[in-house]
Design a protein around this motif. Structure first.
Motif, mmCIF file in Angstrom:
data_model
loop_
_atom_site.group_PDB
_atom_site.id
_atom_site.type_symbol
_atom_site.label_atom_id
_atom_site.label_comp_id
_atom_site.label_asym_id
_atom_site.label_seq_id
_atom_site.Cartn_x
_atom_site.Cartn_y
_atom_site.Cartn_z
ATOM 1 N N MET A 102 -6.326 7.177 -10.006
ATOM 2 C CA MET A 102 -6.357 6.283 -8.954
ATOM 3 C C MET A 102 -6.447 6.810 -7.721
ATOM 4 O O MET A 102 -7.211 6.194 -6.983
ATOM 5 C CB MET A 102 -5.302 5.201 -9.271
ATOM 6 N N GLY B 199 0.722 -1.218 0.005
ATOM 7 C CA GLY B 199 -0.012 0.083 -0.077
ATOM 8 C C GLY B 199 0.825 1.094 -0.058
ATOM 9 O O GLY B 199 0.221 2.435 0.123
ATOM 10 N N ARG C 263 -4.531 0.697 4.529
ATOM 11 C CA ARG C 263 -3.687 1.609 4.863
ATOM 12 C C ARG C 263 -4.265 3.112 5.158
ATOM 13 O O ARG C 263 -5.110 3.366 4.490
ATOM 14 C CB ARG C 263 -2.615 1.862 3.498
ATOM 15 N N THR D 141 1.393 4.391 -5.122
ATOM 16 C CA THR D 141 0.070 4.568 -5.589
ATOM 17 C C THR D 141 -0.294 3.584 -6.764
ATOM 18 O O THR D 141 -1.374 3.020 -6.769
ATOM 19 C CB THR D 141 -0.138 5.931 -6.201
ATOM 20 N N ARG E 86 -0.812 0.005 -4.802
ATOM 21 C CA ARG E 86 -1.781 0.029 -4.015
ATOM 22 C C ARG E 86 -3.108 -0.006 -4.463
ATOM 23 O O ARG E 86 -4.037 -0.775 -4.506
ATOM 24 C CB ARG E 86 -1.714 1.299 -2.925
ATOM 25 N N VAL E 87 -3.314 0.941 -5.356
ATOM 26 C CA VAL E 87 -4.922 0.896 -6.185
ATOM 27 C C VAL E 87 -4.778 0.220 -7.368
ATOM 28 O O VAL E 87 -5.759 -0.573 -7.740
ATOM 29 C CB VAL E 87 -4.908 2.586 -6.466
ATOM 30 N N GLY E 88 -3.694 0.180 -7.889
ATOM 31 C CA GLY E 88 -3.438 -0.757 -9.268
ATOM 32 C C GLY E 88 -4.008 -2.153 -9.139
ATOM 33 O O GLY E 88 -4.939 -2.812 -9.944
#
Lengths: 182, 631, 235
Positions: free
Chosen positions: C90, B519, C176, B522, B525-527
Motif C-alpha cells: 500500500m 490519513g 496528507r 497506512t 489512509r490507503v485502504g
C-alpha cells in the motif's frame, strides 16, 4: 522410459530496455543446464513471432502502448504461468515516470514545442505505429500475473534461482542478496 | 498583508480570542467568514500573532474540508451526498445546477463567482436533498429551487436576501418519550441533584476528588454518581460505555497545578443518516446544557465545551442565546444556584467538516486548535484530555439523559428500556419511509416496529443501522431489537425499499470513508482509497470475483490494524452487503477472471485525439480473449 | 530489587523495564519487529502500522503499547507478516517509488523491509500521484514522491533541531503531506540546514543531501550487507 517433456517457455520485452533479457543471458553456462529442461517458444532468442501454447511466459517491461497490450494478451492466453520480470514489468519502472503528466502535454512538448525540432514536424500518426496509452501500466494492472521477479534488472543468479525453483515445482523464494528492486 | 482593512479584521478576530493558539479553529473560521478564504499571508499573520510555527497553522487549515486555503467562490455550494440525498435525486439536481452555471463540479467558475461540489452528509436526511451555501444549511431542494438559486447566484444576491423558507429546518419529531417530550424546566434537574446531597456536601463541588483525600462529607457529587450507577446509563454515541465509569475515572484523575476538569459535549454529529443531536440542540438545548452542568457538578469540572459540527453553524447564535439566558438564571457561571465554588461555564466550538472529529480524542485535538487526528491511547481523555486535563466527552443525547436522571433519579431511569440498555434511544429515520424524522423509543424496540411507525414504503430490502460504520440488516432481521445487546446504534436508521440497489449503498459509504479518513495510519489512509477504487471498478462493470476477494482482504486488514474506529469500521457495510446482498455485486461482474480496472480503449483516447487517428489499430478491445494477430 | 519482569514474544521470554514499550523491549533483546515510522531517538508515532502485533490475541501497535508482565505477543507469524506485506504494498502504490533511479536505494528502510518480508510485487494498482520535488534549498533536495508520511522529519526538526521546519498536514491520502514552514512552502525559504538532525532522519529517499548521490557502490550499501531484520536491531 520416454524423455521427460521439456517445459515450453516464451519471453518478450514490452516497454522495457531488454536489460532483463541480457540478465537472462547472464546466467551464463547454466543456460546449457536450463536447455536440458526447457525449450523456447516466442522469444528474442528464437525469433518466433507469435506465442503458441506454453508452460511459462516471461514478460519484461510495462505496458505503454496498444501493441504492448496485444502481445501481453497473447502471452496470457497461451501461457499457463505468467511471470513479470524486472522493475518496469513490476511497477512500470522508468517509462512510468511520465504517469503524473498528461499525455497531451508530453506529446506536445516532444513533437511540437521542444527546441531543435525540424520544421514541419508533427505528432506521428502512421497507422503502422502503436498509439501510446494515457499512462504506463505494470503488467499486473492489465492481466493476471502469477509471479513477479523484481530488479533493474534482476541478477543472473536471481533469475537462475527463480527459474530452478519454478521448474522444480517450488514457489520461488529469493532471500537477502537476491531480491532487489534496483 | 498590505490591505489595512484585512489586517484590522484579522486583528479583531485574533484579539477576540486572546491571540490564543488553542482557539485556532475558531480563529480560522471567523477569519474565513470575514475574509472569504485563508490566504498564505493570512496564515502567516495568524501564526505570528499566536506564536505558533506557520507550518502548524497551515497544518490545521489544510486538514478541515471547510477551510479554504485557495480562493473560494463568492458562492460556495456544497450538496450533501449521503445515500439518502442520492435517493432523493441530489445528483440530477446538482448536475442541472452545474449545467445552468456552466460549471464542472469542484471547479471554481472562471469569474470566481461560484463553485459547486459535494460534501458528506449534512444531517438533513429527513428533509433532503440538502446543501450548504457558504456553510449555511438549506433543505428540501428541488428543480424549482435550483433554478431560482442559480438566478440569485448570477445576480449576486446576498444570502440574507434569499427566501427564508429555504433555510427552515424542521424538527420532525414523530415519536417523543422522556427526552423529546419537551416539558423540561431549566434548573430543575440541577436543583434535584443538589437536593439529593446532604447539606454539608453541597459546597465546593469543584474542588475535590477521591484521590485528593476528600474532606469528609462532600457527598453531593457522589450522590449524583450513585444515581448514575443506578441508572446504568450507557454512552449514546454508539459504543455504549458506562457513563458512570467514565465520570468516575475523570473525577478520580489527579489534577496538576492550574488544571481543571473538563466536560465536553460531542455534537459533531457526522455519522451519515444521524440528525437527532441537531434537534436536541435546536429544541432542547436547556436539557443538554443542564446535563453537562450536572456532569460538571458530579466530577468537579469548571469548564465545558460543546463541539458543534460545522454543518450546524446556524445553531451557534441560538445556542449562545440559551447559554446567556442560563447565565442570567444563575444556572451557569460562578456559584451556580448560589453554591459556593460551584463554577462552571460552557462555550460552543465549531468544527469545520471532519467526520473523524467525532472520535473523542480527535475532537479534543480539534478543540486545541490542531488537526483532528485521533491520539494514541492510553492515556485516555478521562486522565489526559483537553490540554492534558481530565476530560469527559459524552454525546449530546447522553447529557440530555443525564439531566432526566438528575431530575427523576437513576432508579426511575433504569426501569425504562431493557436491563442492559436502560432509558430511551432517539432514532433518526430516513430513506424509504413516509414519515422521516425522529422517533424516541425505550430501548428494546424492534426494527419492524420503527418501520411500521415511520411508514416504510412497500417492501423493505435493507436497513442501515447506526450509519455507514454500523450494520446493514436484511429483511430477515427486522425483528431484531435496538439495544446494546442486540443491535447497538448511535441513532441512524436508513431504510431501503426493494427498488434500491444495495451495492450503491455500500459504494456511497466507501467514498464517504475515503473522503473522511484522516490519513494518519497506512491501513485506513490507503485502504479506504483502494476500497473506493474497487467499488468504482465494480460499479462501472469492470469487476470480477477477484475484486470481491480483494474487498474481503481489505476488510480483514483494516479491521484490526487501523489506528481508530474510522478505519476499523470503514468496510463494515461492504462486508455486510457482500454477505447479505451478494447478488447486488455479482450481477455487476464482468467475468470470473481478472479484469483490469481501467478501460483500455479509453486509455488510447488522448493519443487518438492528438494524432487524429480512428483506424482499427487506434482502438483496443476490452476483451482479454481478443488478440490481434494480423500485425 | 524485584524480580525481572518478562513477557512472551513468539514463545520466547523477553525481559523489560517498567515503562518500556513492546518494541523497545524486543529491540533490546535483539528481536526484530518490522517498523518504519518508529525510531529509537524519538517518540513512537504509531502510524505506519508495520509493527502491528497480536497481544493476547488482539491487534496493537508494538511501538506504542507498553510491555506488561505475562502478556503473550505474536510477532513474526504468517498472518502478521502477510498483513505487513500488504501494508508495504500500500505504501509503494501510494507514492512513486522507482528504486532504480533513487539515490537512497540500498539504504532505504522501506525497500529493505520489503525485501525482508519477501514483497515481490506491489500487487495493487498504482496511484501515481503528482508530487513536485522541492529543490529550492542550496544543500538539500526534497523528493516527496517517496514520502511514507512517517513524520520522523517533523519530530527531528521540532525536538532535536528546535526549528519546526516540517509539519504533517492535510487530510486523507490525497491531502496528507509534509508542510514546509514558510509562506512560499519552499524549503529554501526556511532556516533548514544540511547539518540538522532532520536532514539525515528520513528512512526513505525524500530528504537528500545534494551532490552526494550514489556515493556508495552497489553491494556495499547499508542493507546490501545485512537485511533490515539484522541492521535494525543491531544499531
Amino acid at each position: 522410459m520416454s524423455e521427460k517433456k521439456k517445459l515450453r517457455v516464451a519471453t518478450t520485452s514490452l516497454a522495457g530496455c531488454f536489460g532483463c533479457h541480457m540478465s537472462i543471458l547472464d546466467i551464463d553456462e547454466r543456460l546449457l543446464d536450463l536447455l536440458e529442461v526447457v525449450e523456447f517458444d516466442r522469444s528474442p532468442i528464437t525469433d518466433i513471432k507469435h506465442c503458441g501454447p506454453c508452460d511459462l511466459g516471461i514478460i519484461e517491461g510495462g505496458v505503454c502502448n496498444a501493441e504492448n497490450v496485444h502481445v501481453l494478451r497473447e502471452f496470457r492466453n497461451n501461457c499457463k504461468i505468467l511471470v513479470a520480470i524486472g522493475a518496469c514489468s513490476v511497477n512500470g519502472g522508468l517509462p512510468a515516470q511520465r504517469n503524473h503528466l498528461e499525455l497531451h502535454d508530453i506529446l506536445t512538448a516532444v513533437y511540437q514545442t521542444e527546441g531543435g525540432l525540424a520544421h514541419g514536424v508533427h505528432i506521428p500518426n502512421d497507422p503502422e505505429l502503436p498509439l501510446p496509452l494515457n499512462q504506463v501500466h505494470p503488467i499486473h494492472e492489465v492481466v493476471k500475473v502469477d509471479y513477479f521477479l523484481p530488479g533493474c534488472p534482476p541478477s543472473g543468479d536471481a533469475i537462475w534461482k527463480f527459474l530452478t525453483d519454478l521448474i522444480a515445482g517450488r514457489t520461488p523464494h529469493l532471500g537477502h542478496g537476491l531480491i532487489h528492486y534496483d | 498583508m498590505n490591505d489595512q482593512n484585512t489586517l484590522s479584521t484579522l486583528q479583531a478576530v485574533l484579539s477576540r480570542h486572546g491571540n490564543d493558539g488553542t482557539r485556532l479553529m475558531q480563529i480560522l473560521r471567523e477569519t474565513q467568514e470575514a475574509l472569504g478564504w485563508l490566504s498564505p499571508a493570512t496564515l502567516t499573520a495568524v501564526a505570528k500573532t499566536i506564536g505558533w510555527p506557520r507550518a502548524k497553522v497551515e497544518g490545521t487549515a489544510a486538514f478541515y474540508s471547510f477551510f479554504h486555503t485557495r480562493p473560494r467562490g463568492k458562492y460556495c455550494v456544497l450538496w450533501s451526498d449521503n445515500i439518502t440525498d442520492r435517493m432523493l435525486g441530489n445528483r440530477d439536481l446538482m448536475q442541472a445546477m452545474c449545467e445552468k452555471l456552466w460549471l464542472e463540479p469542484g471547479r471554481l467558475s472562471e469569474d470566481g463567482l461560484v463553485s459547486v461540489n459535494t460534501t458528506s452528509c449534512t444531517g438533513m436526511c429527513d428533509q433532503g436533498p440538502a446543501l450548504l451555501v457558504n456553510y449555511r444549511a438549506i433543505t428540501r431542494m428541488d428543480m424549482a429551487r435550483v433554478e431560482q438559486m442559480v438566478e440569485l447566484i448570477r445576480s449576486e444576491t446576498p444570502l440574507d436576501q434569499w427566501p427564508a423558507e429555504w433555510f427552515r429546518v424542521e424538527d420532525n419529531v414523530r415519536r417523543a418519550d422522556i427526552l423529546l417530550s419537551g416539558n423540561f424546566v431549566p434548573g430543575s434537574a440541577l436543583r434535584a441533584a443538589v437536593a439529593r446531597a446532604t447539606a454539608d456536601g453541597t459546597t465546593a463541588s469543584n474542588d475535590r476528588s477521591v484521590k485528593e483525600s476528600l474532606p469528609r462529607g462532600l457527598v453531593g457529587p457522589t450522590a449524583m454518581l450513585d444515581e448514575m450507577r443506578l441508572s446504568n446509563l450507557r454512552g449514546r454515541g454508539g459504543a455504549g460505555f458506562s457513563t458512570r465509569l467514565k465520570w468516575e475515572a475523570c473525577r478520580n484523575a489527579p489534577l496538576k497545578d492550574g488544571q481543571t476538569r473538563i466536560v465536553v459535549c460531542n455534537a459533531d454529529e457526522g455519522e451519515p443518516g444521524t440528525f437527532k443531536d441537531r434537534v436536541l440542540l435546536s429544541a432542547h438545548a436547556d436539557l443538554v446544557f443542564e446535563g453537562m452542568t450536572v456532569a460538571a457538578y458530579a466530577i468537579g469540572a469548571t469548564k465545558g465545551f460543546v463541539y458543534l459540527r460545522g454543518e450546524y453553524r446556524y445553531l451557534l447564535e441560538p445556542l449562545n442565546e440559551v447559554l446567556a439566558r442560563r447565565r442570567q438564571a444563575n444556572l451557569l457561571g460562578k456559584n451556580i444556584l448560589g453554591l459556593s465554588g460551584a463554577d462552571f461555564d460552557i462555550e460552543i466550538h465549531l468544527g469545520a467538516g471532519a467526520y473523524v472529529c467525532g472520535e473523542e480524542s480527535a475532537l479534543i485535538e480539534s478543540l486545541e486548535g490542531k488537526p483532528g487526528r485521533p491520539r494514541i491511547r492510553p492515556p485516555f481523555p478521562v486522565t489526559n484530555g483537553y490540554l492534558d486535563q481530565p476530560t469527559i466527552v459524552n454525546n449530546v443525547e447522553t447529557f440530555a439523559s443525564t439531566a432526566m436522571i438528575a431530575l427523576n433519579g437513576g432508579e426511575w431511569f433504569s426501569k425504562i428500556g431493557t436491563k442492559q440498555s436502560t432509558g430511551t434511544k432517539i432514532l433518526s429515520v430516513s430513506g424509504d419511509v413516509l414519515r422521516p424524522g425522529l422517533y424516541e423509543y425505550p430501548f428494546g424496540v424492534t426494527i419492524q416496529q420503527v418501520l411500521d411507525d415511520a411508514g416504510a414504503k412497500g417492501c423493505v430490502q435493507g436497513v442501515q443501522v447506526s450509519g455507514p460504520s454500523g450494520i446493514t440488516l436484511s429483511a430477515d432481521e427486522l425483528e431484531r431489537r435496538i439495544a446494546f445487546e442486540d443491535t447497538p446504534t448511535a441513532g441512524a436508521m436508513m431504510v431501503f425499499d426493494c427498488s434500491r440497489d444495495m451495492f450503491e449503498v455500500a459504494h456511497n459509504f466507501a467514498h464517504f470513508f475515503a473522503h473522511e479518513s484522516c490519513g494518519f495510519c497506512t491501513p485506513c489512509r490507503v485502504g479506504t482509497q483502494i476500497v473506493a477504487r474497487l467499488m468504482d471498478k465494480l460499479a462501472t462493470n469492470h469487476g470480477s470475483q477477484y475484486d470481491i476477494s480483494e474487498l474481503f482482504k481489505m476488510h480483514r486488514l483494516m479491521q484490526g490494524a487501523s489506528h481508530c474506529g474510522l478505519g476499523n469500521t470503514a468496510c463494515n457495510s461492504i462486508f455486510d452487503t457482500l454477505n447479505k446482498f451478494k447478488p447486488a455485486y455479482e450481477r455487476r461482474l464482468k467475468s470470473l477472471d481478472f479484469e483490469p480496472a481501467f478501460d483500455l480503449d479509453a486509455a488510447l483516447s488522448e493519443a487518438r485525439q492528438m494524432t487524429g487517428r480512428d483506424d482499427a489499430g487506434a482502438h483496443l478491445s476490452n476483451e482479454l480473449s481478443h488478440v490481434e494477430t494480423s500485425r | 530489587m524485584s524480580e525481572q519482569q518478562t513477557f512472551l514474544l513468539d514463545n520466547e521470554e523477553i525481559p523489560f523495564n517498567p515503562g518500556e514499550t513492546i518494541m523497545q523491549a524486543a529491540k533490546a533483546a535483539g528481536k526484530y519487529i518490522p517498523h518504519l515510522c518508529w525510531h529509537p531517538e524519538f517518540k513512537p508515532h504509531g502510524s505506519c502500522k508495520l509493527c502491528t502485533v497480536k497481544v493476547n490475541g488482539r491487534f496493537g501497535s508494538s511501538c506504542t503499547m507498553q510491555a506488561t508482565a505475562g502478556i503473550t505477543v505474536e510477532n513474526r507469524t504468517t498472518e502478521l507478516d502477510d498483513k505487513r506485506r500488504t501494508l508495504l504494498q500500500m505504501l509503494f502504490i501510494e507514492g512513486n517509488h522507482f528504486c532504480p533511479s533513487c539515490e537512497k536505494s540500498g539504504n532505504c528502510l522501506l525497500q529493505a523491509t520489503a525485501y525482508d518480508l519477501g514483497m515481490m510485487s506491489p500487487h495493487f494498482d498504482h496511484f501515481y500521484p503528482d508530487r513536485p520535488v522541492d529543490a529550492s534549498h542550496p544543500d538539500v533536495l526534497l523528493d516527496f514522491n517517496r514520502c511514507i508520511l512517517c513524520s520522523l522529519c517533523v519530530q527531528a526538526s521540532e525536538l532535536a533541531d528546535k526549528k519546526f521546519v516540517f509539519n504533517m498536514g492535510g487530510r486523507g491520502m490525497r491531502g496528507r503531506k509534509i508542510i514546509i514552514n514558510s509562506e512560499s512552502g519552499k524549503l529554501g525559504d526556511t532556516n533548514f540546514s544540511v547539518d540538522d538532525r532532520a536532514a539525515s532522519i528520513c528512512p526513505v529517499g525524500v530528504i537528500l543531501k545534494k551532490r552526494v548521490g550514489f556515493a556508495v557502490p552497489y553491494g556495499e550499501r547499508k542493507y546490501d550487507k545485512a537485511p533490515a531484520s539484522v541492521v535494525e536491531v543491531a544499531k
